[in-house]
Design a protein around this motif. Structure first.
Motif, PDB file in Angstrom:
ATOM      1  N   VAL A  73      41.204  13.879  -4.457  1.00 56.14           N
ATOM      2  CA  VAL A  73      41.448  12.864  -3.423  1.00 56.14           C
ATOM      3  C   VAL A  73      42.683  12.033  -3.789  1.00 56.14           C
ATOM      4  CG1 VAL A  73      40.511  10.814  -2.288  1.00 56.14           C
ATOM      5  CG2 VAL A  73      39.016  12.762  -2.777  1.00 56.14           C
ATOM      6  N   TYR A  74      42.732  11.629  -5.054  1.00 52.57           N
ATOM      7  CA  TYR A  74      43.783  10.709  -5.498  1.00 52.57           C
ATOM      8  C   TYR A  74      45.171  11.345  -5.422  1.00 52.57           C
ATOM      9  CZ  TYR A  74      45.969   7.135  -8.491  1.00 52.57           C
ATOM     10  OH  TYR A  74      46.762   6.128  -8.992  1.00 52.57           O
ATOM     11  N   TYR A  75      45.252  12.631  -5.833  1.00 53.09           N
ATOM     12  CA  TYR A  75      46.553  13.310  -5.789  1.00 53.09           C
ATOM     13  C   TYR A  75      46.749  14.075  -4.489  1.00 53.09           C
ATOM     14  CZ  TYR A  75      46.888  12.041 -10.673  1.00 53.09           C
ATOM     15  OH  TYR A  75      46.941  11.332 -11.823  1.00 53.09           O
ATOM     16  N   GLY A  76      45.659  14.331  -3.775  1.00 60.26           N
ATOM     17  CA  GLY A  76      45.745  15.123  -2.549  1.00 60.26           C
ATOM     18  C   GLY A  76      46.186  14.311  -1.352  1.00 60.26           C
ATOM     19  N   LEU A  77      45.658  13.103  -1.201  1.00 60.23           N
ATOM     20  CA  LEU A  77      45.994  12.317  -0.011  1.00 60.23           C
ATOM     21  C   LEU A  77      47.493  12.010   0.092  1.00 60.23           C
ATOM     22  CD1 LEU A  77      42.914   9.951   0.439  1.00 60.23           C
ATOM     23  CD2 LEU A  77      43.452  12.085   1.620  1.00 60.23           C
ATOM     24  N   PRO A  78      48.168  11.676  -1.011  1.00 60.41           N
ATOM     25  CA  PRO A  78      49.610  11.463  -0.903  1.00 60.41           C
ATOM     26  C   PRO A  78      50.361  12.693  -0.389  1.00 60.41           C
ATOM     27  CG  PRO A  78      48.809  10.542  -2.941  1.00 60.41           C
ATOM     28  CD  PRO A  78      47.666  11.307  -2.343  1.00 60.41           C
ATOM     29  N   VAL A  79      49.870  13.888  -0.739  1.00 61.73           N
ATOM     30  CA  VAL A  79      50.482  15.109  -0.235  1.00 61.73           C
ATOM     31  C   VAL A  79      50.443  15.129   1.294  1.00 61.73           C
ATOM     32  CG1 VAL A  79      50.294  17.629  -0.163  1.00 61.73           C
ATOM     33  CG2 VAL A  79      49.955  16.402  -2.323  1.00 61.73           C
ATOM     34  N   LEU A  80      49.357  14.587   1.841  1.00 57.13           N
ATOM     35  CA  LEU A  80      49.216  14.508   3.300  1.00 57.13           C
ATOM     36  C   LEU A  80      49.947  13.283   3.862  1.00 57.13           C
ATOM     37  CD1 LEU A  80      45.380  15.318   3.541  1.00 57.13           C
ATOM     38  CD2 LEU A  80      47.281  16.898   3.910  1.00 57.13           C
ATOM     39  N   LYS A  81      50.847  12.736   3.076  1.00 56.41           N
ATOM     40  CA  LYS A  81      51.635  11.563   3.493  1.00 56.41           C
ATOM     41  C   LYS A  81      50.768  10.321   3.724  1.00 56.41           C
ATOM     42  CE  LYS A  81      55.630  13.869   3.793  1.00 56.41           C
ATOM     43  NZ  LYS A  81      55.396  14.624   2.548  1.00 56.41           N
TER      44      LYS A  81
END
Ligand SMILES: Nc1ncnc2c1ncn2[C@@H]1O[C@H](COP(=O)(O)OP(=O)(O)OP(=O)(O)O)[C@@H](O)[C@H]1O
Ligand SMILES: [Mg+2]
Lengths: 217, 277
Positions: A73-81
């Motif tokens: 969640v922590y590193y994944g959400l930034p990927v989704l902008k």
């Protein structure tokens, strides 16, 4: 400064950290258990696609360690902008883990509901949704309560993992105190005592509730 | 619509019995429950082999027969807890083609007219006695909580359990649970009641208190179909007796007549076994 003075000095910020831990626990349970109920119903659904999607969500949520979920969640959400705060990521990760686990406890509870009472409700012309809402869910949840309480204790302990995504809960506070004072043993002992002050009565309560529920039936 | 499968099969029905043709032409129906050629399989097991039966309004129809005869299945087909393969029926004026999937509204309206009492009581264990009776009234008849409880109290008085209103089912005896189950079904003001061995799970004294309530319900004019092993009830309260075996009705008629002089040898054997029991 002896240990007790050291504990006293750091107690206010430890207490604030414990506040964060409890807040995360409460949030994960309040959001995760209703979602767990929906997943349990989805997994029991007759619609194959819905059943598979729900089953996949449950199995992944139970299979992946809570820490890994938090990292995703922590590193994944930034990927989704998206750039949510650490606290939001912690809520999302812990809620997902909670709904995956609790859905299985709730599903077990729903399955244990006596077919006779369901059949009686149908014979009384109650519509399907009413049967679910008034007969199956209340009985099923009641059966699941002890395991849900047990799980609540586990997720409370698991909130300590959010320290790894920079949430200032009690473990993170202990860690920073330790690195500043080099009195790691003492501060983590205090953290352990604080966790235990909550988990021991909670386990005791869980046992009491379990006994009462088994006596009733 | 009277052109039913029954017409081609009347020959298989023994002489003197209802031929199995639903009569829906009458303005004031002569029968409250009419079944025509109801057939049901469980897998390859043919459990109901085209059963036809007529029950008049206010009649108490007892159904007896050996285990596995299909008595429970027959009752459960009437309120569609089981889905028959074919046949048709009229229940309280509602025509049902059993060969077709039933729509939801028709299913619920059928069940609203037909109460059912089970061998194992089947009360809602998480609700008090009063809530067991009030909940279906609120959800099905849209009664207010106050109306439902007032009506519930009248029914509890009628079955002699007003003092148990706040008890949970697990805290009362089996006989009391069954009387609550009867009150719960009556609360929806059904036109007919189905009883599936309502006293079989009970000790004789407790069975007696349930039979007393059933007798009172019968005398109030309720149309009842009762699967039972209680020969005294079938003889003294029942108006009509149906003997089933192997998925079919082998004999039916006046209870007194059949019990004293059965036409079928199988009935004689069955009665002897039950009465000596
Ligand atoms: N849900 C089911 N699935 C498969 N077979 C069933 C089911 N219910 C009943 N049967 C079978 O159907 C047949 C008739 O059963 P049914 O329960 O109607 O008999 P019964 O006359 O009520 O017997 P009893 O006196 O034992 O209650 C039996 O052979 C039984 O095994
Ligand atoms: Mg039966």
């Amino acid at each position: 400064m002896n240990t007790f003075e050291f504990w006293g000095d750091n107690f206010p910020q430890m207490l604030a950290g414990m506040g964060v831990s409890l807040q995360l626990t409460l949030g994960a349970l309040v959001m995760g258990i209703p979602l767990g109920l929906l997943l349990a119903l989805g997994v029991s659904s007759k619609l194959r696609l819905l059943r598979w999607v729900c089953l996949a969500l449950v199995e992944v949520g139970r299979g992946a360690p809570a820490l890994v979920v938090l990292y995703v969640v922590y590193y994944g959400l930034p990927v989704l902008k998206l750039s949510p705060e650490a606290m939001t990521c912690a809520y999302i990760g812990l809620t997902y883990t909670t709904c995956a686990y609790t859905s299985e406890y709730i599903r077990g509870g729903l399955k244990s509901v006596s077919p006779g009472s369901i059949e009686a409700a149908h014979a009384l012309a109650m519509p399907g949704l009413d049967v679910l809402r008034f007969i199956i869910i209340p009985q099923g949840l009641r059966v699941a309560i002890p395991s849900l309480m047990g799980f609540a204790i586990q997720i409370f302990q698991a909130t300590s993992l959010t320290y790894s995504i920079t949430v200032r809960e009690v473990t993170a506070v202990s860690y920073s105190v330790a690195s500043q004072t080099f009195r790691a043993l003492e501060i983590f002992t205090l953290a352990g005592i604080m966790y235990a002050i909550i988990t021991i009565p909670a386990s005791w309560l869980t046992n009491k509730v379990e006994q009462r529920l088994t006596l009733r039936h | 619509m009277t052109e039913t499968i029954a017409e081609t099969q009347t020959e298989t029905v023994p002489k003197g019995r209802y031929s199995g043709k639903v009569d829906i032409g009458l303005k004031t129906p002569k029968y409250l429950v009419e079944l025509a050629q109801v057939s049901k399989h469980f897998g390859s097991n043919h459990v109901l082999k085209g059963v036809s039966l007529r029950v008049k309004p206010g009649e108490v129809c007892s159904i007896i027969g050996p285990s596995g005869a299909g008595k429970s299945t027959l009752l459960r087909c009437i309120n569609l807890l089981e889905t028959p393969d074919s046949g048709n029926m009229v229940v309280a004026g509602q025509y049902v083609d059993l060969g077709k999937p039933q729509d939801r509204r028709a299913l619920l309206s059928l069940r609203r007219n037909v109460g059912m009492v089970f061998q194992s009581f089947n009360l809602f264990p998480h609700l008090t006695v009063m809530d067991n009776i009030a909940l279906p009234q609120r959800r099905v008849l849209k009664r207010t909580e106050a109306e439902a409880k007032e009506h519930g109290m009248e029914l509890l008085e009628r079955v002699g359990l007003a003092d148990k209103a706040d008890s949970y089912p697990a805290k009362i005896s089996g006989g009391q649970q069954q009387r609550v189950a009867i009150a719960r079904a009556l609360a929806l003001e059904p036109k007919a009641m189905l009883f599936d061995e309502p006293t079989s799970a009970l000790d004789p004294e407790l069975a007696q208190e349930v039979l007393t309530v059933m007798k009172e319900v019968a005398s109030s004019g309720m149309t009842m179909l009762v699967v039972t092993h209680e020969m005294n009830f079938a003889r003294n309260v029942g108006d009509h007796l149906v003997v089933m075996e192997d998925g079919a009705i082998i004999e039916e008629g006046d209870p007194e007549q059949i019990m004293s002089d059965p036409a079928q040898e199988r009935t004689r054997q069955f009665l002897a076994a039950v009465i000596n029991h």
